[in-house]
Design a protein around this motif. Structure first.
Motif, short mmCIF file in Angstrom:
data_model
loop_
_atom_site.label_atom_id
_atom_site.label_comp_id
_atom_site.label_asym_id
_atom_site.label_seq_id
_atom_site.Cartn_x
_atom_site.Cartn_y
_atom_site.Cartn_z
N ALA A 104 0.83 -1.21 0.00
CA ALA A 104 0.00 0.00 0.00
C ALA A 104 0.86 1.26 0.00
N LEU A 105 1.91 1.28 0.84
CA LEU A 105 2.79 2.45 0.88
C LEU A 105 3.53 2.64 -0.44
N GLU A 106 3.98 1.55 -1.04
CA GLU A 106 4.70 1.66 -2.31
C GLU A 106 3.80 2.22 -3.40
N LEU A 107 2.53 1.77 -3.43
CA LEU A 107 1.60 2.31 -4.42
C LEU A 107 1.35 3.80 -4.18
N ALA A 108 1.14 4.15 -2.94
CA ALA A 108 0.84 5.55 -2.62
C ALA A 108 2.05 6.46 -2.84
N TYR A 109 3.22 5.99 -2.48
CA TYR A 109 4.40 6.85 -2.55
C TYR A 109 5.04 6.85 -3.93
N PHE A 110 5.41 5.67 -4.41
CA PHE A 110 6.16 5.59 -5.66
C PHE A 110 5.28 5.79 -6.90
N GLN A 111 4.03 5.32 -6.82
CA GLN A 111 3.16 5.45 -7.99
C GLN A 111 2.13 6.56 -7.80
N THR A 153 -5.31 3.04 -4.60
CA THR A 153 -4.59 1.97 -3.90
C THR A 153 -5.53 0.81 -3.60
N ALA A 154 -6.73 1.13 -3.13
CA ALA A 154 -7.73 0.09 -2.84
C ALA A 154 -8.05 -0.71 -4.10
N ALA A 155 -8.26 0.00 -5.20
CA ALA A 155 -8.58 -0.69 -6.46
C ALA A 155 -7.41 -1.56 -6.92
N ASP A 156 -6.19 -1.03 -6.85
CA ASP A 156 -5.01 -1.79 -7.28
C ASP A 156 -4.78 -3.04 -6.42
N LEU A 157 -5.07 -2.92 -5.14
CA LEU A 157 -4.85 -4.05 -4.22
C LEU A 157 -6.06 -4.98 -4.12
N GLY A 158 -7.20 -4.53 -4.63
CA GLY A 158 -8.41 -5.35 -4.55
C GLY A 158 -8.97 -5.42 -3.14
N VAL A 159 -8.87 -4.30 -2.42
CA VAL A 159 -9.41 -4.22 -1.05
C VAL A 159 -10.38 -3.05 -0.98
N THR A 160 -11.09 -2.96 0.13
CA THR A 160 -12.02 -1.84 0.31
C THR A 160 -11.23 -0.55 0.55
N GLU A 161 -11.89 0.57 0.34
CA GLU A 161 -11.23 1.86 0.59
C GLU A 161 -10.87 2.00 2.06
#
Length: 193
Positions: A138-145, A152-160
């Motif tokens: 989650a941190l890598e998606l939020a920070y690097f991307q 992030t929720a959509a990319d990881l397949g989790v709830t918001e």
């Protein structure tokens, strides 16, 4: 089905194997922790060759002194990280002190500031590498991307809500990098500085 060993049990067995002089144990330990050691060394020293040398020194020390690891103090990983941190900070101090003695620019205060900054950065790296994969992802998606919590929720397949929880917890863990008693010591093993 074979039962997986607990980490502390693996740590004790590894220490015993090293104490017996099993070269295969050193190879296994190196395979498991070399990237951690090199990454921490590079983060503190900022020099690839110096990090390579320090990595060799850390594993040489572990090979020659496996009895200095105390499983009661924490995991082997934390001990190796603390050892790396201690050696790297000492190397940085020695290098900077030598530069000061040769009349190089800087001061003792500047040296200590560099050591503190490098220590906090190394501790942050250690925390990120040690955190559970879902938090790190989650941190890598939020920070690097540069994803927000919805993306992030959509990319990881989790709830918001779950994405927000992971990001919040990951950031809380990272915030402890500055809060170490000794300047930036990896968590756990006796606060090596």
């Amino acid at each position: 089905m074979a039962k997986k060993e607990t980490p502390l049990r693996w740590d004790r067995k590894m220490q015993q194997r090293l104490a017996r002089g099993e070269a295969a144990a050193l190879g296994e330990l190196y395979d498991r922790f070399a990237s951690l050691v090199h990454g921490l060394a590079y983060r503190v020293l900022g020099d690839e060759r110096a990090a390579d040398r320090l990595t060799r020194e850390v594993f040489t020390h572990v090979w020659e002194h496996p009895d200095t690891y105390d499983p009661k103090q924490g995991p082997l990983r934390t001990w190796v990280a603390a050892l790396t941190h201690r050696f790297a900070v000492q190397r940085l101090r020695d290098t900077e002190t030598a530069a000061l003695a040769r009349g190089g620019a800087g001061s003792t205060e500047e040296l200590e500031r560099k050591v503190r900054q490098a220590s906090v950065a190394a501790r942050a790296d250690y925390i990120v590498q040690s955190m559970p994969v879902p938090l790190r992802a989650a941190l890598e998606l939020a920070y690097f991307q540069r994803r927000d919590y919805r993306q992030t929720a959509a990319d990881l397949g989790v709830t918001e809500d779950e994405a927000r929880r992971r990001l919040r917890l990951g950031l809380q863990l990272l915030s402890t990098a500055r809060d170490a008693g000794a300047p930036g010591a990896p968590p756990g093993y006796g606060g090596a500085a």
